[in-house]
Design an enzyme around this catalytic site. Structure first.
Site, PDB file in Angstrom:
ATOM      1  N   ARG A 131     -32.593  73.549   8.975  1.00  0.00           N
ATOM      2  CA  ARG A 131     -31.721  72.600   9.662  1.00  0.00           C
ATOM      3  C   ARG A 131     -30.416  73.300  10.016  1.00  0.00           C
ATOM      4  NH1 ARG A 131     -31.581  67.055  10.232  1.00  0.00           N
ATOM      5  NH2 ARG A 131     -33.247  66.740   8.711  1.00  0.00           N
ATOM      6  N   ASP A 247     -33.889  56.493  -1.066  1.00  0.00           N
ATOM      7  CA  ASP A 247     -34.744  57.619  -1.439  1.00  0.00           C
ATOM      8  C   ASP A 247     -35.092  57.627  -2.920  1.00  0.00           C
ATOM      9  OD1 ASP A 247     -35.022  58.612   1.066  1.00  0.00           O
ATOM     10  OD2 ASP A 247     -33.736  60.360   0.812  1.00  0.00           O
TER      11      ASP A 247
END
Length: 373
Positions: A131, A247
Site C-alpha cells: 500500500r 474488525d
C-alpha cells in the site's frame, strides 16, 4: 456509511476531504486494456473514498464534542469482567461502566478473552498487499498521471495471482494504491510493516506501463506491505454486558472496501438498540438484538471479499478468458462493480434495521421476546 454520517452531523466534513467516485474501470494487467468501464449507479447510494485518517479524525472530533465523552490514551485493556461491565488496564486501574464495547481491531485482545477458547484463528489467504500514497505534485508532470489524480475514477488492474486498486483521496491531493500479490513469506498481519520498493517493482514488472510509472514515483521508505489473512465467523460476538464490533468480530479483507463501513454500521445499530433501553438489566438482551441484526450481514460481506479474490486472481488461461467475458454481462465477477452487490452494500440502513429488529431468545427453556426497537 455516508447516510449514517450525515445523520450524525459529519457527512459534509467527510465530503470535503473525500472524493466522490463516478466510475470504475477494470483493466487487464499487461497492457491496461479495458475489461469493464462502469458509471457508478447513485440510485443505491453515493460511492465516496476517503483517507482512513480523515474519517477517523472526523469521528473523533464528533465524539469529543459530545457531553460526557472522555478519550484516554495509553490505556491498554488486559482484562474484562463480562458480567459487571468493567475493564482492567495494564497499569492496574479498573474502569467501570454499563456496557463494554470492544472495537480493538483485527488483533483484538478482548476477542480472545470473550471467546475463551482456540476458535480465534487467522488463516493466511496466500496474499500479501503493498500500500502506498502518491502526492498530487508527483503526478502533475505527466498527462496520464494527472488524469488519474484529478479524475474521479477507480482503477482496478487484475492479473494472475493478484490485482491493484487505485483512486484519489483527500480531495484529490493524494493517490491511494493497494496491490494484492502472492505472499512470498516473512510478513505479519499488520498495517505498519515497511516494504521494499525494489520488491514492489519486481513484483509488477511487465504490468501496465501506466501502473509501473506510478510505482517508480514512490519513495522507498513510503512502501508498506503486510500479509492478508481471513478470519472464520465467530460463534458469538457477545458475552454478558460486552460486545465486539468492527474488525474485532468480522475482519474484512480489502477486496470490496467495506472494513470501515461495516464498523460504522455496527456502531449505528448499537446506538439505536442501547438508546431504547429502560434498564441496565436489559443490556445483555439488547446485545443479543445487536448480534441478531448485524452478524449475518457482516459475515456475508466477509464472504464477498473471498469471492472477489478468487475471481480477480485467476491465472491467464481458459478460466481467465471466460471471466473477462463476464465483465460485459449481468454476471459481473467483481463484487465492487457488480450491480446486485452494490445494491446489497449501499441501500442498507443499519439504524432502520435495528429499529425494526424483533428478536427472541430462550432462557431457562422459556422464550423471552425483546422489546420492539
Amino acid at each position: 456509511m455516508l447516510r449514517l454520517l450525515d445523520r450524525w452531523g459529519i457527512g459534509d466534513e467527510v465530503r470535503t476531504k473525500g472524493v466522490k467516485t463516478q466510475r470504475v474501470k477494470v483493466l487487464r494487467w499487461q497492457n491496461g486494456n479495458v475489461l469493464s468501464d462502469k458509471i457508478i449507479d447513485d440510485s443505491h447510494g453515493e460511492q465516496w473514498v476517503i483517507h482512513r485518517a480523515d474519517l477517523h479524525g472526523a469521528l473523533i472530533a464528533k465524539a469529543q464534542s459530545l457531553k460526557g465523552v472522555t478519550i484516554k490514551l495509553g490505556s491498554s485493556v488486559v482484562g474484562v469482567d463480562f458480567n459487571h461491565a468493567s475493564v482492567r488496564l495494564s497499569n492496574g486501574e479498573s474502569v467501570e461502566g454499563d456496557v463494554v464495547l470492544a472495537a480493538d481491531g483485527i488483533k483484538s485482545a478482548i476477542r480472545k478473552l470473550l471467546l475463551d477458547d482456540e476458535s480465534d484463528i487467522a488463516i493466511p489467504t496466500g496474499d500479501a498487499v503493498f500500500r502506498l500514497m502518491l502526492p498530487r505534485e508527483a503526478m502533475l508532470h505527466d498527462a496520464n498521471l494527472r488524469e488519474c489524480i484529478e479524475g474521479a475514477t477507480v482503477r482496478r488492474w487484475i492479473g494472475p495471482g493478484g490485482h491493484v486498486v487505485a483512486y484519489p483521496v483527500r480531495n484529490h491531493q493524494l493517490y491511494n494504491i493497494a496491490m494484492a500479490h502472492p505472499d512470498r513469506g516473512g510478513l505479519e498481519e499488520s498495517w505498519t510493516t515497511r516494504g521494499s520498493k525494489e520488491m514492489l517493482l519486481k513484483e509488477y514488472e511487465g504490468w501496465d506501463p501506466l501502473l509501473v510509472k506510478m510505482l517508480t514515483l514512490v519513495p522507498d521508505e513510503e512502501v508498506l506491505e503486510w500479509k492478508l489473512c481471513s478470519h472464520p465467523p465467530l460463534k458469538t460476538w457477545i458475552r454478558g454486558s460486552c460486545a465486539l464490533l468492527g474488525d474485532a468480530c468480522h475482519p474484512m479483507l480489502p477486496y470490496v472496501a467495506q472494513g470501515a463501513a461495516q464498523a460504522v454500521e455496527d456502531a449505528a445499530a448499537l446506538g439505536v438498540i442501547l438508546s431504547n433501553l429502560k434498564s441496565k438489566l436489559d443490556i445483555p438482551l439488547a446485545l443479543e438484538a445487536y448480534q441478531h441484526t448485524r452478524k449475518l450481514r457482516a459475515e456475508t460481506i466477509q464472504g464477498f471479499g473471498m469471492d472477489t479474490r478468487a475471481s480477480l486472481h485467476l491465472k491467464d488461461g481458459p478460466a481467465q478468458i471466460a471471466r473477462d467475458l463476464q465483465f460485459t454481462t449481468h454476471s459481473n465477477p467483481d463484487r465492487w462493480t457488480n450491480t446486485a452487490s452494490q445494491r446489497y452494500l449501499w441501500s442498507f440502513d443499519a439504524e432502520q434495521e435495528a429499529k425494526i429488529s424483533e428478536y427472541a431468545i430462550r432462557e431457562d427453556g422459556n422464550e423471552r421476546r425483546g422489546p420492539r426497537l
